[in-house]
Motif scaffolding. Structure first.
Motif, short mmCIF file in Angstrom:
data_model
loop_
_atom_site.label_atom_id
_atom_site.label_comp_id
_atom_site.label_asym_id
_atom_site.label_seq_id
_atom_site.Cartn_x
_atom_site.Cartn_y
_atom_site.Cartn_z
N UNK A 18 -4.18 9.41 4.98
CA UNK A 18 -3.17 8.67 5.75
C UNK A 18 -3.79 8.05 7.00
N UNK A 19 -4.65 8.78 7.68
CA UNK A 19 -5.32 8.24 8.86
C UNK A 19 -6.22 7.07 8.47
N UNK A 20 -6.94 7.22 7.36
CA UNK A 20 -7.81 6.13 6.89
C UNK A 20 -7.00 4.89 6.52
N UNK A 21 -5.88 5.09 5.85
CA UNK A 21 -5.02 3.95 5.49
C UNK A 21 -4.47 3.26 6.73
N UNK A 22 -4.10 4.05 7.73
CA UNK A 22 -3.58 3.49 8.98
C UNK A 22 -4.64 2.66 9.69
N UNK A 23 -5.82 3.20 9.81
CA UNK A 23 -6.89 2.48 10.49
C UNK A 23 -7.27 1.22 9.72
N UNK A 24 -7.40 1.34 8.41
CA UNK A 24 -7.80 0.18 7.59
C UNK A 24 -6.77 -0.94 7.65
N UNK A 25 -5.51 -0.62 7.45
CA UNK A 25 -4.49 -1.66 7.48
C UNK A 25 -4.31 -2.22 8.89
N UNK A 26 -4.43 -1.38 9.90
CA UNK A 26 -4.36 -1.87 11.28
C UNK A 26 -5.49 -2.83 11.59
N UNK A 27 -6.68 -2.52 11.11
CA UNK A 27 -7.83 -3.38 11.34
C UNK A 27 -7.69 -4.71 10.59
N UNK A 64 -4.84 -6.20 9.30
CA UNK A 64 -3.66 -7.03 9.58
C UNK A 64 -3.39 -7.22 11.07
N UNK A 65 -3.93 -6.36 11.93
CA UNK A 65 -3.64 -6.39 13.37
C UNK A 65 -2.15 -6.21 13.64
N UNK A 66 -1.46 -5.50 12.75
CA UNK A 66 -0.03 -5.28 12.86
C UNK A 66 0.21 -3.77 13.00
N UNK A 67 0.66 -3.35 14.16
CA UNK A 67 0.83 -1.92 14.44
C UNK A 67 1.89 -1.29 13.53
N UNK A 68 3.02 -1.97 13.37
CA UNK A 68 4.10 -1.41 12.55
C UNK A 68 3.69 -1.29 11.08
N UNK A 69 2.97 -2.27 10.58
CA UNK A 69 2.49 -2.19 9.19
C UNK A 69 1.51 -1.04 9.03
N UNK A 70 0.64 -0.84 10.01
CA UNK A 70 -0.32 0.25 9.95
C UNK A 70 0.38 1.60 9.98
N UNK A 71 1.36 1.76 10.87
CA UNK A 71 2.10 3.02 10.94
C UNK A 71 2.86 3.26 9.64
#
Length: 109
Positions: free
Chosen positions: A76-85, A87-94
């Motif tokens: 879950x942490x890896x998915x959050x970091x990867x998607x945040x990096x 897309x640059x979208x905090x809500x999508x990453x969370x």
């Protein structure tokens, strides 16, 4: 507990005064003054440094497992970091982290 009630209240009061003085040093003393550019440049990175420091212990040593390694939380942490990096979208990453965590907890147990 080996401390007396007076000692506990003294510690609480000392911590309260210390917290007030720390905050006052930035808000009260610096308040209306313009800070140098190099200070502002360094303060810009404060949230980026603090947030991972708050989250990392919950990923590496999760309380829910008694401090043992837990693959769903790491994924879950890896998915959050990867998607945040990406897309640059905090809500999508969370959201991606939450979906990954619950999906992995369901699938892996």
């Amino acid at each position: 507990m080996s401390q007396s009630t007076l000692e506990i209240w003294a510690i609480i009061a000392a911590l309260g005064v210390g917290t007030f003085l720390l905050r006052f040093s930035f808000l009260g003393m610096i308040g209306n003054r313009k800070m140098p550019d190099w200070v502002l440049r360094h303060l810009r990175y404060t949230p980026v440094a603090v947030l991972p420091a708050l989250v990392a212990p919950m990923v590496v040593w999760p309380q829910a497992t008694g401090g043992d390694f837990d693959l769903p939380r790491v994924l879950a942490a890896a998915a959050t970091v990867l998607l945040g990096y990406l897309t640059r979208n905090v809500l999508a990453a969370i959201g991606a982290g939450a979906v990954t965590l619950y999906a992995m907890l369901y699938l892996l147990g």
